[in-house]
Write a protein that holds these residues in place. Structure first.
Motif, PDB file in Angstrom:
ATOM      1  N   GLU A 131     -15.978  -0.671  46.967  1.00  0.00           N
ATOM      2  CA  GLU A 131     -16.447  -1.452  48.108  1.00  0.00           C
ATOM      3  C   GLU A 131     -15.875  -2.856  47.999  1.00  0.00           C
ATOM      4  OE1 GLU A 131     -20.628  -1.187  49.493  1.00  0.00           O
ATOM      5  OE2 GLU A 131     -20.660  -3.350  49.108  1.00  0.00           O
ATOM      6  N   LEU A 132     -15.269  -3.330  49.077  1.00  0.00           N
ATOM      7  CA  LEU A 132     -14.655  -4.651  49.101  1.00  0.00           C
ATOM      8  C   LEU A 132     -15.284  -5.465  50.225  1.00  0.00           C
ATOM      9  CD1 LEU A 132     -12.388  -6.592  48.118  1.00  0.00           C
ATOM     10  CD2 LEU A 132     -10.915  -5.525  49.842  1.00  0.00           C
ATOM     11  N   ILE A 133     -15.876  -6.609  49.862  1.00  0.00           N
ATOM     12  CA  ILE A 133     -16.499  -7.496  50.843  1.00  0.00           C
ATOM     13  C   ILE A 133     -15.505  -8.606  51.161  1.00  0.00           C
ATOM     14  CG2 ILE A 133     -18.399  -9.107  51.250  1.00  0.00           C
ATOM     15  CD1 ILE A 133     -19.999  -7.344  49.196  1.00  0.00           C
ATOM     16  N   PHE A 134     -15.322  -8.843  52.444  1.00  0.00           N
ATOM     17  CA  PHE A 134     -14.395  -9.862  52.934  1.00  0.00           C
ATOM     18  C   PHE A 134     -15.225 -10.885  53.695  1.00  0.00           C
ATOM     19  CE2 PHE A 134     -10.631 -10.580  56.066  1.00  0.00           C
ATOM     20  CZ  PHE A 134     -10.203 -11.687  55.350  1.00  0.00           C
ATOM     21  N   SER A 135     -15.320 -12.088  53.168  1.00  0.00           N
ATOM     22  CA  SER A 135     -16.201 -13.129  53.717  1.00  0.00           C
ATOM     23  C   SER A 135     -15.567 -13.871  54.878  1.00  0.00           C
ATOM     24  CB  SER A 135     -16.592 -14.113  52.614  1.00  0.00           C
ATOM     25  OG  SER A 135     -17.364 -13.467  51.656  1.00  0.00           O
ATOM     26  N   GLN A 136     -15.187 -13.135  55.872  1.00  0.00           N
ATOM     27  CA  GLN A 136     -14.710 -13.700  57.131  1.00  0.00           C
ATOM     28  C   GLN A 136     -15.538 -13.071  58.237  1.00  0.00           C
ATOM     29  OE1 GLN A 136     -11.973 -15.940  57.816  1.00  0.00           O
ATOM     30  NE2 GLN A 136     -12.354 -16.348  55.674  1.00  0.00           N
ATOM     31  N   THR A 137     -15.576 -13.711  59.390  1.00  0.00           N
ATOM     32  CA  THR A 137     -16.316 -13.161  60.513  1.00  0.00           C
ATOM     33  C   THR A 137     -15.731 -11.802  60.887  1.00  0.00           C
ATOM     34  OG1 THR A 137     -16.762 -15.383  61.306  1.00  0.00           O
ATOM     35  CG2 THR A 137     -17.054 -13.586  62.890  1.00  0.00           C
ATOM     36  N   PHE A 138     -16.621 -10.828  61.070  1.00  0.00           N
ATOM     37  CA  PHE A 138     -16.193  -9.463  61.389  1.00  0.00           C
ATOM     38  C   PHE A 138     -15.364  -9.420  62.669  1.00  0.00           C
ATOM     39  CE2 PHE A 138     -16.854  -5.703  64.011  1.00  0.00           C
ATOM     40  CZ  PHE A 138     -16.334  -4.727  63.181  1.00  0.00           C
ATOM     41  N   HIS A 139     -14.301  -8.643  62.614  1.00  0.00           N
ATOM     42  CA  HIS A 139     -13.540  -8.258  63.800  1.00  0.00           C
ATOM     43  C   HIS A 139     -13.017  -6.853  63.526  1.00  0.00           C
ATOM     44  CE1 HIS A 139     -10.594  -7.996  66.980  1.00  0.00           C
ATOM     45  NE2 HIS A 139     -11.196  -9.046  67.530  1.00  0.00           N
ATOM     46  N   PRO A 140     -13.132  -5.948  64.493  1.00  0.00           N
ATOM     47  CA  PRO A 140     -12.762  -4.550  64.244  1.00  0.00           C
ATOM     48  C   PRO A 140     -11.284  -4.307  63.949  1.00  0.00           C
ATOM     49  CG  PRO A 140     -13.262  -4.895  66.564  1.00  0.00           C
ATOM     50  CD  PRO A 140     -13.638  -6.157  65.842  1.00  0.00           C
ATOM     51  N   LEU A 141     -10.423  -5.283  64.182  1.00  0.00           N
ATOM     52  CA  LEU A 141      -9.002  -5.073  63.912  1.00  0.00           C
ATOM     53  C   LEU A 141      -8.587  -5.394  62.472  1.00  0.00           C
ATOM     54  CD1 LEU A 141      -7.302  -6.232  67.239  1.00  0.00           C
ATOM     55  CD2 LEU A 141      -7.794  -3.909  66.446  1.00  0.00           C
ATOM     56  N   TRP A 142      -9.538  -5.825  61.615  1.00  0.00           N
ATOM     57  CA  TRP A 142      -9.210  -6.013  60.197  1.00  0.00           C
ATOM     58  C   TRP A 142      -9.189  -4.645  59.526  1.00  0.00           C
ATOM     59  CZ3 TRP A 142      -7.345 -10.102  57.728  1.00  0.00           C
ATOM     60  CH2 TRP A 142      -7.506 -11.358  58.296  1.00  0.00           C
ATOM     61  N   VAL A 143      -8.177  -4.401  58.691  1.00  0.00           N
ATOM     62  CA  VAL A 143      -8.060  -3.138  57.953  1.00  0.00           C
ATOM     63  C   VAL A 143      -7.681  -3.424  56.497  1.00  0.00           C
ATOM     64  CG1 VAL A 143      -7.431  -1.718  59.957  1.00  0.00           C
ATOM     65  CG2 VAL A 143      -5.641  -2.819  58.609  1.00  0.00           C
ATOM     66  N   ALA A 144      -8.057  -2.509  55.644  1.00  0.00           N
ATOM     67  CA  ALA A 144      -7.648  -2.558  54.240  1.00  0.00           C
ATOM     68  C   ALA A 144      -6.821  -1.310  53.966  1.00  0.00           C
ATOM     69  CB  ALA A 144      -8.873  -2.600  53.331  1.00  0.00           C
ATOM     70  N   VAL A 145      -5.699  -1.502  53.298  1.00  0.00           N
ATOM     71  CA  VAL A 145      -4.810  -0.383  52.985  1.00  0.00           C
ATOM     72  C   VAL A 145      -4.646  -0.305  51.476  1.00  0.00           C
ATOM     73  CG1 VAL A 145      -2.498   0.578  53.290  1.00  0.00           C
ATOM     74  CG2 VAL A 145      -3.606  -0.641  55.186  1.00  0.00           C
ATOM     75  N   ARG A 146      -4.927   0.865  50.932  1.00  0.00           N
ATOM     76  CA  ARG A 146      -4.752   1.121  49.502  1.00  0.00           C
ATOM     77  C   ARG A 146      -4.027   2.455  49.393  1.00  0.00           C
ATOM     78  NH1 ARG A 146      -9.968   2.003  45.821  1.00  0.00           N
ATOM     79  NH2 ARG A 146      -9.933   3.951  46.964  1.00  0.00           N
ATOM     80  N   GLY A 147      -2.778   2.386  48.958  1.00  0.00           N
ATOM     81  CA  GLY A 147      -1.967   3.606  48.913  1.00  0.00           C
ATOM     82  C   GLY A 147      -1.821   4.164  50.317  1.00  0.00           C
ATOM     83  N   GLU A 148      -2.245   5.411  50.506  1.00  0.00           N
ATOM     84  CA  GLU A 148      -2.182   6.050  51.826  1.00  0.00           C
ATOM     85  C   GLU A 148      -3.469   5.871  52.624  1.00  0.00           C
ATOM     86  OE1 GLU A 148       0.626   7.607  53.039  1.00  0.00           O
ATOM     87  OE2 GLU A 148       1.532   6.780  51.222  1.00  0.00           O
ATOM     88  N   GLU A 149      -4.481   5.262  52.012  1.00  0.00           N
ATOM     89  CA  GLU A 149      -5.769   5.092  52.679  1.00  0.00           C
ATOM     90  C   GLU A 149      -5.759   3.840  53.562  1.00  0.00           C
ATOM     91  OE1 GLU A 149      -8.946   6.580  49.377  1.00  0.00           O
ATOM     92  OE2 GLU A 149      -7.883   4.698  48.974  1.00  0.00           O
ATOM     93  N   LYS A 150      -6.164   3.996  54.816  1.00  0.00           N
ATOM     94  CA  LYS A 150      -6.305   2.875  55.737  1.00  0.00           C
ATOM     95  C   LYS A 150      -7.771   2.848  56.168  1.00  0.00           C
ATOM     96  CE  LYS A 150      -4.252   0.887  59.882  1.00  0.00           C
ATOM     97  NZ  LYS A 150      -3.233   1.074  60.925  1.00  0.00           N
TER      98      LYS A 150
END
Length: 186
Positions: A131-150
């Motif tokens: 689980e990765l918490i990103f302390s920025q205001t939520f917006h649905p266009l933010w994504v995290a990519v790890r290997g083949e996982e988006k």
């Protein structure tokens, strides 16, 4: 904001919508709440700044600039025991005791990341993160990519976001703002 000094390391956040405080008294009440310091820390907020008001637009009384109004805000913040005044003058600055990092993960005290641009970050693969918490205001266009996982961002209760990976691995994670796709015409 033209009245603040944002940097890529310290973006600005407006206090009124965040703390729902429009007056010095409301600000003092909001920050006197026992959970206020933890809440601001969870948002990676390190400083509270009372700006200068060169255009006489912020500290108003009966539609006129009022130095007394500005001083009321300063007095309110002076009364908050967990804030430390680190600068006084036209721009007054208070420091919070423990601002959390821009990225957080349960079980880790800190995460190392590189800011590749204002909308693209790289987290090293030293930690097995689920689980990765990103302390920025939520917006649905933010994504995290790890290997083949988006992984798409999920909105948290405090208005920030988190990414939940299906498993723990120690691969590099890229977090970026996925701009809206271009529309092509024929």
């Amino acid at each position: 904001s033209r009245l603040a000094d944002p940097t890529s390391l310290h973006p600005t956040v407006e206090a009124t919508p965040l703390l729902k405080a429009k007056s010095a008294g409301e600000l003092k009440k909001s920050l006197s709440n026992t959970s206020a310091a933890g809440y601001l820390s969870s948002l990676s907020i390190k400083y509270i700044i009372i700006p200068s008001d060169p255009y006489s637009e912020i500290f108003l009384n009966d539609r006129k600039y009022s130095e007394k109004e500005r001083k009321n805000f300063e007095n309110a913040l002076d009364d908050i025991s967990w804030l430390t005044k680190v600068r006084n003058g036209k721009i007054t600055m208070y420091e919070l005791p423990k601002a959390k990092g821009l990225f957080q993960a349960p079980g880790f005290s800190s995460l190392t990341y590189k800011r590749l641009s204002g909308t693209h970050f790289e987290l090293n693969g030293k930690h097995e993160i689920e689980e990765l918490i990103f302390s920025q205001t939520f917006h649905p266009l933010w994504v995290a990519v790890r290997g083949e996982e988006k992984i798409s961002a999920k909105k948290m209760e405090n208005g920030t976001m988190k990414f939940i990976f299906p498993s723990k691995t120690n691969q590099t994670i890229f977090v970026s703002y996925a701009h809206a796709p271009k529309i092509e015409t024929i």
